[in-house]
Design an enzyme around this catalytic site. Structure first.
Site, PDB file in Angstrom:
ATOM      1  N   ASP A 408      99.140  40.934 -32.388  1.00 35.70           N
ATOM      2  CA  ASP A 408      99.835  40.901 -31.100  1.00 35.70           C
ATOM      3  C   ASP A 408      99.901  39.454 -30.620  1.00 35.70           C
ATOM      4  O   ASP A 408      98.885  38.740 -30.618  1.00 35.70           O
ATOM      5  CB  ASP A 408      99.079  41.764 -30.092  1.00 35.70           C
ATOM      6  CG  ASP A 408      99.864  41.927 -28.789  1.00 35.70           C
ATOM      7  OD1 ASP A 408      99.849  40.999 -27.969  1.00 35.70           O
ATOM      8  OD2 ASP A 408     100.478  42.992 -28.623  1.00 35.70           O
ATOM      9  N   ILE A 409     101.108  38.977 -30.233  1.00 34.60           N
ATOM     10  CA  ILE A 409     101.275  37.610 -29.739  1.00 34.60           C
ATOM     11  C   ILE A 409     100.679  37.543 -28.333  1.00 34.60           C
ATOM     12  O   ILE A 409     101.052  38.331 -27.447  1.00 34.60           O
ATOM     13  CB  ILE A 409     102.756  37.201 -29.728  1.00 34.60           C
ATOM     14  CG1 ILE A 409     103.328  37.234 -31.155  1.00 34.60           C
ATOM     15  CG2 ILE A 409     102.934  35.803 -29.145  1.00 34.60           C
ATOM     16  CD1 ILE A 409     104.811  36.936 -31.230  1.00 34.60           C
ATOM     17  N   ASN A 416     108.121  34.755 -21.999  1.00 34.74           N
ATOM     18  CA  ASN A 416     109.446  35.172 -21.547  1.00 34.74           C
ATOM     19  C   ASN A 416     109.699  34.751 -20.097  1.00 34.74           C
ATOM     20  O   ASN A 416     110.804  34.291 -19.768  1.00 34.74           O
ATOM     21  CB  ASN A 416     109.593  36.696 -21.667  1.00 34.74           C
ATOM     22  CG  ASN A 416     109.852  37.133 -23.096  1.00 34.74           C
ATOM     23  OD1 ASN A 416     110.401  36.371 -23.892  1.00 34.74           O
ATOM     24  ND2 ASN A 416     109.434  38.346 -23.433  1.00 34.74           N
ATOM     25  N   ASP A 425     112.557  35.283 -28.045  1.00 32.39           N
ATOM     26  CA  ASP A 425     113.117  35.816 -29.310  1.00 32.39           C
ATOM     27  C   ASP A 425     112.870  34.860 -30.465  1.00 32.39           C
ATOM     28  O   ASP A 425     112.551  35.287 -31.590  1.00 32.39           O
ATOM     29  CB  ASP A 425     114.615  36.067 -29.152  1.00 32.39           C
ATOM     30  CG  ASP A 425     114.912  37.250 -28.231  1.00 32.39           C
ATOM     31  OD1 ASP A 425     113.975  38.025 -27.949  1.00 32.39           O
ATOM     32  OD2 ASP A 425     116.091  37.391 -27.805  1.00 32.39           O
ATOM     33  N   GLU A 451     106.074  42.630 -28.918  1.00 33.14           N
ATOM     34  CA  GLU A 451     105.451  41.469 -29.559  1.00 33.14           C
ATOM     35  C   GLU A 451     104.333  41.885 -30.506  1.00 33.14           C
ATOM     36  O   GLU A 451     103.528  41.053 -30.937  1.00 33.14           O
ATOM     37  CB  GLU A 451     104.888  40.517 -28.491  1.00 33.14           C
ATOM     38  CG  GLU A 451     103.683  41.037 -27.740  1.00 33.14           C
ATOM     39  CD  GLU A 451     104.047  41.894 -26.529  1.00 33.14           C
ATOM     40  OE1 GLU A 451     103.200  42.070 -25.649  1.00 33.14           O
ATOM     41  OE2 GLU A 451     105.207  42.396 -26.470  1.00 33.14           O
TER      42      GLU A 451
END
Length: 550
Positions: A408-409, A416, A425, A451
């Site tokens: 997971d980022i 964002n 993106d 993500e």
């Protein structure tokens, strides 16, 4: 004119009547045969010949006898000329009757009649006229060289007709052969009578050649009524061959054209004058055709002059008994329409194949799109859920381990919100490319959602799986992603679960990986946590202490 009746006059008058009746009967009967008219005229000429011979036999004065004898030569010559023309038609060789050939054919008989008519000036035909010492009203004609010249040409013409009829006897059907034999017999009788007179086998002054026409007339009469002459005569050459749509050629052993029908003339852009010429001069690509010839072969050819396709069949012609080669029969059938239809069908089939290939490619693309994430081009969650049970079943069969890595980022929502969704993106795409680089062909990198990513690692140990996860984490952290001179934070948290000998279920495996990911986030993010209590062992054996964050 003084006239005296005798037995010869009666016999010759009877032949005149018989010949006239036969000619009249033939004139009344309709027939498709082109030989009917020449035969009718031949019988009329024979009737005329018998009539003037009867007048000569009954005449008393020498001058009258010479006059009627001169007309006898007209009758005999005309009869032989018409006999040859009839034989030509009867044996279906009408192609010989060109204007040039007919002119040459009549030239010598015409000159011979003039020679006989002018005998009083040169005495080449009759040198003297001697009354018979024992028979009343009979004259013995002394013959000169001109007589034998005239008779020689008459018999030469007769031999031409005999030769044509003999060919018909050996090469025709049973019916046509029987008719040819009857006609040949009817013609031979005058021939034998004339030869007897020339060789002086008959009494002096008695020419039985016109008398023998009585027997010939009877034979012709039988041929007409019993053999049904001109009613049942084979008309295949005139009606079938000439009018059929298929082209027919006959060539001899050295490839000269012997016969050709109208259809073949149209196909090859020629006419009947090509008969006797080499087929190479008419059939432009004959050399190529003949190179590939085998016994009774068949092939498709193209006439380039008008783009016409033909089905060519070559049949060897051999003598029925001796079996030696006499020539070849070529059959030409126009298959242009069927060939074009076949070509169009082939083109349509090729187009259909192209369409099918395009559809299959599109279907493959759609299938690929259905299992891949549009943004990162990684496998999507749907594919992951399909492939995971299959991989679990496989590693269970092969008794090998498998690792599941959930990644997971970190703080992706802040990325964002701070830099915009476009930058977000690009971060996702960059991580996806990094994930591909650290994946083997047997691995399955997927975008699990948002993500969150998952990596399936079949056939690896826990140590190797943890080492791979750390490599991915460190590589992503080192990206140094810059936007407007600001560094975008790129760290990930991961949870690692193993499918080992315990054979846990799919859901349990995912729950273990998810719990490990939760622990990584709870302990400060930017780290990899392993499900269970093996994490300390992994860290001590494989990695420096600063890689973990508690």
């Amino acid at each position: 004119m003084s006239f005296e009746y005798n037995i010869y006059v009666g016999i010759l008058a009877l032949n005149t009547i018989i010949s006239t009746i036969v000619a009249w009967a033939i004139g009344q009967r309709r027939s498709t045969s082109t030989a009917r008219i020449p035969f009718l005229l031949m019988m009329l000429a024979s009737s005329f010949y018998s009539l003037v011979a009867a007048l000569e036999a009954g005449s008393v004065d020498l001058k009258d006898k010479i006059f009627w004898s001169t007309l006898e030569h007209v009758g005999s010559g005309s009869t032989m000329i018409l006999f040859v023309i009839f034989a030509v038609h009867f044996t279906h060789n009408q192609r010989w009757l060109t204007f040039r050939n007919i002119t040459l054919f009549l030239l010598i008989p015409g000159a011979n009649i003039i020679l006989v008519a002018t005998n009083a000036w040169h005495h080449l035909v009759w040198t003297n006229f001697i009354p018979h010492p024992d028979a009343n009203n009979v004259i013995i004609y002394e013959h000169g060289s001109g007589f034998y010249w005239v008779v020689g040409w008459i018999y030469l013409y007769a031999f031409i007709g005999y030769w044509l009829l003999l060919k018909a006897i050996f090469q025709s059907s049973k019916l046509h052969r029987g008719q040819s034999v009857l006609i040949l017999l009817g013609t031979i009788t005058p021939f034998l009578g004339g030869m007897s007179y020339i060789l002086r086998l008959t009494p002096p002054g008695l020419n039985i050649s016109p008398i023998s026409f009585v027997l010939a007339g009877i034979i012709y009469f039988v041929s007409f009524y019993q053999g049904r002459l001109f009613d049942l005569i084979p008309i295949a050459r005139d009606v079938l061959i000439e009018n059929m749509k298929d082209g027919v050629l006959v060539i001899d052993k050295i490839h000269r054209i012997v016969d050709i029908n109208k259809a073949a003339q149209i196909f090859l852009k020629t006419d009947s004058r090509c008969i006797g010429k080499s087929i190479e001069k008419v059939f432009l690509n004959w050399d190529q055709i003949w190179q590939g010839y085998s016994e009774d072969s068949r092939k498709e050819i193209l006439l380039n002059r008008e783009y016409r396709f033909l089905d060519l069949q070559i049949i060897s012609l051999r003598q029925p008994r001796k079996r030696y080669l006499t020539g070849y029969l070529l059959s030409l059938r126009d298959i242009t329409q069927s060939y074009q239809a076949k070509t169009k069908l082939h083109e349509a089939n090729e187009q259909l194949k192209a369409q099918i290939s395009k559809i299959e490619a599109l279907q493959t693309k759609l299938e690929e799109q259905a299992i891949r994430d549009g943004l990162t081009n990684l496998y999507n969650r749907r594919y992951f859920e399909e492939i995971l049970p299959q991989e679990l079943a496989r590693v269970m069969r092969e008794n090998i381990p498998m690792a599941i890595l959930l990644l997971d980022i970190d703080h992706f929502k802040n990325v964002n919100d701070t830099f915009g969704h476009q930058v977000g993106d690009k971060v996702l795409q960059a991580f996806a490319e990094l994930l591909k680089c650290y994946s083997r062909k047997s691995d399955f990198p997927c975008r699990y959602g948002g993500e969150e990513f998952v990596l399936v690692l079949p056939g690896v140990t826990l140590e190797l799986a943890y080492e791979r996860a750390e490599q991915i984490r460190l590589a992503f952290e080192a990206l140094n992603f810059q936007v407007n001179q600001k560094t975008v934070p790129t760290t990930i948290s991961g949870g690692l679960a193993m499918f080992l000998a315990n054979r846990i279920s799919r859901d349990t495996l995912l729950q273990n990986a998810d719990m490990a990911l939760y622990q990584a986030k709870a302990r400060g993010r930017n780290q990899i946590q392993v499900s269970g209590n093996l994490i300390e062992k992994i860290k001590k054996q494989s990695l420096p202490q600063h890689h973990q964050r508690d």
